[in-house]
Design an enzyme around this catalytic site. Structure first.
Site, PDB file in Angstrom:
ATOM      1  N   HIS A   1       0.711  -1.143  -0.017  1.00 40.58           N
ATOM      2  CA  HIS A   1      -0.104   0.142  -0.146  1.00 40.58           C
ATOM      3  C   HIS A   1       0.887   1.465  -0.136  1.00 40.58           C
ATOM      4  CE1 HIS A   1      -3.037  -3.019   1.359  1.00 40.58           C
ATOM      5  NE2 HIS A   1      -3.637  -2.337   0.475  1.00 40.58           N
TER       6      HIS A   1
ATOM      7  N   ASP B   1       0.204   6.931  -3.688  1.00 36.26           N
ATOM      8  CA  ASP B   1      -1.042   6.554  -4.266  1.00 36.26           C
ATOM      9  C   ASP B   1      -1.627   7.504  -5.221  1.00 36.26           C
ATOM     10  OD1 ASP B   1      -1.701   4.157  -3.148  1.00 36.26           O
ATOM     11  OD2 ASP B   1      -3.234   4.919  -1.579  1.00 36.26           O
TER      12      ASP B   1
HETATM   13  C1  LIG Z   1      -3.911   2.642   1.382  1.00 35.98           C
HETATM   14  C2  LIG Z   1      -4.626   2.402  -0.120  1.00 35.98           C
HETATM   15  C3  LIG Z   1      -5.619   1.740   0.185  1.00 35.98           C
HETATM   16  C4  LIG Z   1      -7.075   2.317   0.573  1.00 35.98           C
HETATM   17  C5  LIG Z   1      -8.108   1.763   0.318  1.00 35.98           C
HETATM   18  C6  LIG Z   1      -9.121   1.832   1.440  1.00 35.98           C
HETATM   19  C7  LIG Z   1      -9.882   3.115   1.443  1.00 35.98           C
HETATM   20  C8  LIG Z   1     -10.060   0.543   1.410  1.00 35.98           C
HETATM   21  C9  LIG Z   1      -9.348  -0.884   1.219  1.00 35.98           C
HETATM   22  C10 LIG Z   1     -10.312  -1.903   1.956  1.00 35.98           C
HETATM   23  C11 LIG Z   1     -11.596  -1.040   1.940  1.00 35.98           C
HETATM   24  C12 LIG Z   1     -12.687  -1.596   2.963  1.00 35.98           C
HETATM   25  C13 LIG Z   1     -12.961  -2.992   2.756  1.00 35.98           C
HETATM   26  O1  LIG Z   1     -13.254  -3.426   1.289  1.00 35.98           O
HETATM   27  C14 LIG Z   1     -14.140  -3.583   3.624  1.00 35.98           C
HETATM   28  C15 LIG Z   1     -15.200  -2.346   3.670  1.00 35.98           C
HETATM   29  C16 LIG Z   1     -16.021  -2.641   2.056  1.00 35.98           C
HETATM   30  C17 LIG Z   1     -17.265  -1.886   2.127  1.00 35.98           C
HETATM   31  O2  LIG Z   1     -17.725  -1.774   0.793  1.00 35.98           O
HETATM   32  C18 LIG Z   1     -16.976  -0.243   2.360  1.00 35.98           C
HETATM   33  C19 LIG Z   1     -16.243  -0.332   3.849  1.00 35.98           C
HETATM   34  C20 LIG Z   1     -15.061  -1.223   3.945  1.00 35.98           C
HETATM   35  C21 LIG Z   1     -14.492  -1.028   5.408  1.00 35.98           C
HETATM   36  C22 LIG Z   1     -13.721  -0.788   2.919  1.00 35.98           C
HETATM   37  C23 LIG Z   1     -13.423   0.700   3.411  1.00 35.98           C
HETATM   38  C24 LIG Z   1     -12.286   1.486   2.467  1.00 35.98           C
HETATM   39  O3  LIG Z   1     -12.735   1.611   0.940  1.00 35.98           O
HETATM   40  C25 LIG Z   1     -11.251   0.290   2.358  1.00 35.98           C
HETATM   41  C26 LIG Z   1     -10.312   0.477   3.966  1.00 35.98           C
HETATM   42  C27 LIG Z   1      -3.418   2.074  -0.931  1.00 35.98           C
HETATM   43  O4  LIG Z   1      -2.594   2.062  -0.977  1.00 35.98           O
HETATM   44  S1  LIG Z   1      -4.240   1.441  -2.413  1.00 35.98           S
HETATM   45  C28 LIG Z   1      -3.063   0.847  -3.333  1.00 35.98           C
HETATM   46  C29 LIG Z   1      -2.771  -0.593  -3.520  1.00 35.98           C
HETATM   47  N1  LIG Z   1      -1.876  -1.229  -4.144  1.00 35.98           N
HETATM   48  C30 LIG Z   1      -2.009  -1.104  -5.606  1.00 35.98           C
HETATM   49  O5  LIG Z   1      -3.018  -0.751  -6.240  1.00 35.98           O
HETATM   50  C31 LIG Z   1      -0.864  -1.840  -6.377  1.00 35.98           C
HETATM   51  C32 LIG Z   1      -1.365  -2.877  -7.532  1.00 35.98           C
HETATM   52  N2  LIG Z   1      -2.194  -3.581  -6.842  1.00 35.98           N
HETATM   53  C33 LIG Z   1      -1.844  -4.831  -6.107  1.00 35.98           C
HETATM   54  O6  LIG Z   1      -0.870  -4.836  -5.662  1.00 35.98           O
HETATM   55  C34 LIG Z   1      -2.890  -5.541  -5.617  1.00 35.98           C
HETATM   56  O7  LIG Z   1      -4.109  -5.497  -6.522  1.00 35.98           O
HETATM   57  C35 LIG Z   1      -3.219  -5.328  -4.174  1.00 35.98           C
HETATM   58  C36 LIG Z   1      -3.826  -3.877  -3.895  1.00 35.98           C
HETATM   59  C37 LIG Z   1      -2.052  -5.511  -3.385  1.00 35.98           C
HETATM   60  C38 LIG Z   1      -4.699  -6.504  -3.906  1.00 35.98           C
HETATM   61  O8  LIG Z   1      -4.084  -7.553  -4.002  1.00 35.98           O
HETATM   62  P1  LIG Z   1      -5.090  -8.844  -4.385  1.00 35.98           P
HETATM   63  O9  LIG Z   1      -4.537 -10.029  -4.014  1.00 35.98           O
HETATM   64  O10 LIG Z   1      -6.448  -8.622  -3.638  1.00 35.98           O
HETATM   65  O11 LIG Z   1      -5.704  -8.782  -5.827  1.00 35.98           O
HETATM   66  P2  LIG Z   1      -4.657  -8.967  -7.128  1.00 35.98           P
HETATM   67  O12 LIG Z   1      -3.539  -9.892  -6.600  1.00 35.98           O
HETATM   68  O13 LIG Z   1      -4.493  -7.583  -7.858  1.00 35.98           O
HETATM   69  O14 LIG Z   1      -5.696  -9.726  -7.880  1.00 35.98           O
HETATM   70  C39 LIG Z   1      -6.833  -9.256  -8.400  1.00 35.98           C
HETATM   71  C40 LIG Z   1      -7.888 -10.522  -8.476  1.00 35.98           C
HETATM   72  O15 LIG Z   1      -9.162  -9.845  -8.909  1.00 35.98           O
HETATM   73  C41 LIG Z   1      -9.740 -10.693  -9.930  1.00 35.98           C
HETATM   74  N3  LIG Z   1     -10.548  -9.782 -10.670  1.00 35.98           N
HETATM   75  C42 LIG Z   1     -10.508  -8.433 -11.057  1.00 35.98           C
HETATM   76  N4  LIG Z   1     -11.446  -8.107 -11.800  1.00 35.98           N
HETATM   77  C43 LIG Z   1     -12.306  -8.988 -11.809  1.00 35.98           C
HETATM   78  C44 LIG Z   1     -13.586  -9.205 -12.192  1.00 35.98           C
HETATM   79  N5  LIG Z   1     -14.206  -8.323 -13.013  1.00 35.98           N
HETATM   80  N6  LIG Z   1     -14.009 -10.354 -12.306  1.00 35.98           N
HETATM   81  C45 LIG Z   1     -13.414 -11.389 -11.827  1.00 35.98           C
HETATM   82  N7  LIG Z   1     -12.403 -11.395 -11.014  1.00 35.98           N
HETATM   83  C46 LIG Z   1     -11.780 -10.168 -11.044  1.00 35.98           C
HETATM   84  C47 LIG Z   1      -8.498 -10.948 -10.763  1.00 35.98           C
HETATM   85  O16 LIG Z   1      -8.606 -11.850 -11.650  1.00 35.98           O
HETATM   86  C48 LIG Z   1      -7.431 -11.429  -9.835  1.00 35.98           C
HETATM   87  O17 LIG Z   1      -7.848 -12.698  -9.194  1.00 35.98           O
HETATM   88  P3  LIG Z   1      -6.847 -13.775  -8.465  1.00 35.98           P
HETATM   89  O18 LIG Z   1      -6.500 -13.203  -7.352  1.00 35.98           O
HETATM   90  O19 LIG Z   1      -7.469 -14.970  -8.606  1.00 35.98           O
HETATM   91  O20 LIG Z   1      -5.665 -13.832  -9.661  1.00 35.98           O
END
Ligand SMILES: C[C@H](CCC[C@@H](C)[C@H]1CC[C@H]2[C@@H]3[C@H](O)C[C@@H]4C[C@H](O)CC[C@]4(C)[C@H]3C[C@H](O)[C@]12C)C(=O)SCCNC(=O)CCNC(=O)[C@H](O)C(C)(C)COP(=O)(O)OP(=O)(O)OC[C@H]1O[C@@H](n2cnc3c(N)ncnc32)[C@H](O)[C@@H]1OP(=O)(O)O
Length: 382
Positions: free
Chosen positions: A122, A152
Site C-alpha cells: 500500500h 497513491d
Molecule cells: C492505502 C490505499 C488503500 C486504501 C483503500 C481503502 C480506502 C479501502 C481498502 C479496503 C476497504 C474496506 C474493505 O473493502 C471492507 C469494507 C467494504 C465496504 O464496501 C466499504 C467499507 C470497507 C471497510 C472498505 C473501506 C475502504 O474502502 C477500504 C478500507 C492504497 O495504498 S491503494 C494501493 C494498493 N496497491 C495497488 O493498487 C498496487 C497494485 N495492486 C496490487 O498490488 C494488488 O491489486 C493489491 C492492492 C495488493 C490487492 O491484491 P489482491 O490479492 O487483492 O488482488 P490482485 O492480486 O491484484 O488480483 C486481483 C484479482 O481480482 C480478480 N478480478 C479482477 N477483476 C475481476 C472481475 N471483474 N471479475 C472476476 N475477477 C476479477 C483477478 O482475476 C485477480 O484474481 P486472482 O487473485 O485469482 O488472480
C-alpha cells in the site's frame, strides 16, 4: 473538453487507479469501470463521471466480452498485481495484437519488474521504498506518512494519468499504442525529485524534522491559535519574514537572526506564545493582504466558504450536496467539466455500454442469464 472522444476501460481498483480514471473523466474521457459480479461492493470513491459494467473475468466468455471492449477503446487502465492480467489472457501482448492503438496503462506499487513486482503493498510501503518516507516526520520521532497522498495519488494516479496523456499525444503522431509501467515507488520518488536535487544546497543536512522545510525552522511551521485552530507560516525569504515579525507585533531587535539555527528553538517558543494569544480569525485579519506568507489552516469543511476559494470556484457541490475540489489545472478554452451526478452503481451501465460497443440484445440476454454480466439499471431498483 480536452479528452473528449477518448474511450477508457478502467478495471476496478482501490484508490490510485480510480483517481487516475476520475482525472481522465473530469477532462472529458468516456470512462467505463469494469466491476466484478456476484454482489461485489464498490470501494471506489473516485467514480465521478464514470459508467459501470459488471463483468465476470473469471469466465472465458467474460474475458471475450472484455477483449471486445478493449478493441474499441483507446486506453486500458489496470491496477492488479503483476501477472494477474496475463493469467486471464488479457496481457498487453494479447490486447495490443488486437488493437495496436491501445494504450495499456499498468498502475502498480512496484512496477512490472524487480523482486518486489508481485508483492502486495500500500501507499506507505511504496513511499518507504521511494526514500521519501525517511524524510517525513517531526524531530526525534518516527517517520510519518502524510495520509496516502504521495504514492497513491501524486506518484500513482496523477502520474499515470500524465503517462496516458503523453501516450495519447505520441499516438497522434505514430498511430501506435504502448504499455505504461507506472510504479508508485518511482512515481513518488519522481514527485520528490526536488529532495534529491536540492541536497547540494544543504537543505536536508540535518536529521528529520530539523531542516528548514520539514518543520525544523520556526518560520516554516504551524501554530495553535487561542481558539484551538492553527495558522500556517511559510515566511522563508527575509522580506516576507519581516512582515511575519511585524504582524506578530514583535520587534526585530529583540529576536535572534532568522537563520541562526541554534536559536530556532527559542524563536519557535516566542512564535508559539504569541500565536496563542489570538483566534485564527483575528490572525487571518492581521495577515490577509500582506506578504507574510501566513494563512489559516482550514478544514475540509471550511475551504469551500473561504472568500478566495469562493471567488475562484475552487470547490463545487454535486447533485448529492457533496463538496469536492474542482479539477485542476484550469484550461482556458477546454476546461474540465466534472460530472455533478451521483456515482454509478455497480453494473448500472452494463446493458447500455454493451449496446454501444455493438453487442446484440440477444447476446446481452445470454450473457446475463449465464451470469457473465450483471445489470443494475436504476429503473430496476425502483
Ligand atoms: C492505502 C490505499 C488503500 C486504501 C483503500 C481503502 C480506502 C479501502 C481498502 C479496503 C476497504 C474496506 C474493505 O473493502 C471492507 C469494507 C467494504 C465496504 O464496501 C466499504 C467499507 C470497507 C471497510 C472498505 C473501506 C475502504 O474502502 C477500504 C478500507 C492504497 O495504498 S491503494 C494501493 C494498493 N496497491 C495497488 O493498487 C498496487 C497494485 N495492486 C496490487 O498490488 C494488488 O491489486 C493489491 C492492492 C495488493 C490487492 O491484491 P489482491 O490479492 O487483492 O488482488 P490482485 O492480486 O491484484 O488480483 C486481483 C484479482 O481480482 C480478480 N478480478 C479482477 N477483476 C475481476 C472481475 N471483474 N471479475 C472476476 N475477477 C476479477 C483477478 O482475476 C485477480 O484474481 P486472482 O487473485 O485469482 O488472480
Amino acid at each position: 473538453m480536452a479528452l473528449a472522444t477518448v474511450r477508457v476501460i478502467e478495471l476496478a481498483g482501490l484508490a490510485p487507479a480510480p483517481f487516475c480514471g476520475m482525472i481522465l473523466a473530469d477532462f472529458g474521457a468516456r470512462v467505463i469501470r469494469v466491476d466484478r459480479t456476484k454482489g461485489a461492493m464498490t470501494v471506489d470513491t473516485q467514480a465521478r463521471g464514470k459508467r459501470s459494467v459488471a463483468l465476470n473475468l473469471k469466465d472465458p466468455k467474460g474475458v471475450a466480452v472484455f477483449r471486445r471492449l478493449c478493441v474499441q477503446s483507446d486506453v486500458l487502465l489496470e491496477p492488479y498485481r503483476k501477472g494477474v492480467m496475463e493469467k486471464m489472457g488479457l496481457g498487453p501482448a494479447d490486447l495490443l495484437k488486437e488493437n495496436p492503438r491501445l494504450i495499456y496503462a499498468r498502475l502498480t506499487g512496484y512496477g512490472q519488474s524487480g523482486s518486489y513486482a508481485k508483492a502486495a503493498g500500500h501507499d506507505i510501503n511504496y513511499l518507504a521504498m521511494s526514500g521519501l518516507l525517511s524524510m517525513l516526520g517531526r524531530s526525534s520521532e518516527k517517520p510519518y506518512a502524510p495520509l496516502n497522498l504521495v504514492a497513491d495519488f501524486a506518484g500513482g494516479g496523477l502520474t499515470c494519468a500524465f503517462g496516458i496523456v503523453l501516450a495519447l499525444l505520441e499516438r497522434s503522431r505514430s498511430g501506435q499504442g504502448q504499455i505504461i509501467d507506472a510504479s508508485m515507488v518511482e512515481g513518488a520518488a519522481y514527485v520528490g525529485s526536488f529532495m534529491w536535487k536540492s541536497r547540494s544546497l544543504g537543505l536536508w543536512n540535518c536529521p528529520r524534522g530539523e531542516n528548514m522545510l520539514d518543520s525544523g525552522a520556526p518560520f516554516y511551521d504551524t501554530y495553535r491559535t487561542s481558539d484551538g485552530k492553527y495558522m500556517a507560516v511559510g515566511a522563508i525569504e527575509p522580506q516576507f519574514y519581516q512582515q511575519l515579525i511585524k504582524g506578530l507585533g514583535l520587534a526585530d531587535a529583540d529576536l535572534p537572526a532568522q537563520m541562526s539555527v541554534s536559536d530556532w528553538p527559542q524563536l519557535r517558543q516566542t512564535f508559539t506564545r504569541v500565536f496563542a494569544t489570538k483566534t485564527q480569525a483575528e490572525w487571518s485579519q492581521i495577515f490577509d493582504g500582506t506578504d507574510a506568507c501566513v494563512t489559516p489552516v482550514l478544514s475540509l469543511d471550511e475551504v469551500h466558504s473561504h472568500p478566495h476559494n469562493q471567488t475562484r470556484g475552487s470547490f463545487f457541490k454535486d447533485s448529492q450536496g457533496e463538496i469536492s475540489p474542482r479539477p485542476a489545472p484550469v484550461l482556458s478554452r477546454s476546461p474540465a467539466e466534472p460530472c455533478h451526478s451521483r456515482d454509478p452503481f455497480i453494473g448500472e451501465h452494463t446493458r447500455s455500454v454493451l449496446k454501444e460497443y455493438g453487442f446484440e440484445q440477444a447476446q446481452i440476454e445470454q450473457l446475463l442469464s449465464a451470469g457473465i454480466i450483471e445489470c443494475n439499471e436504476v429503473k430496476a431498483r425502483l
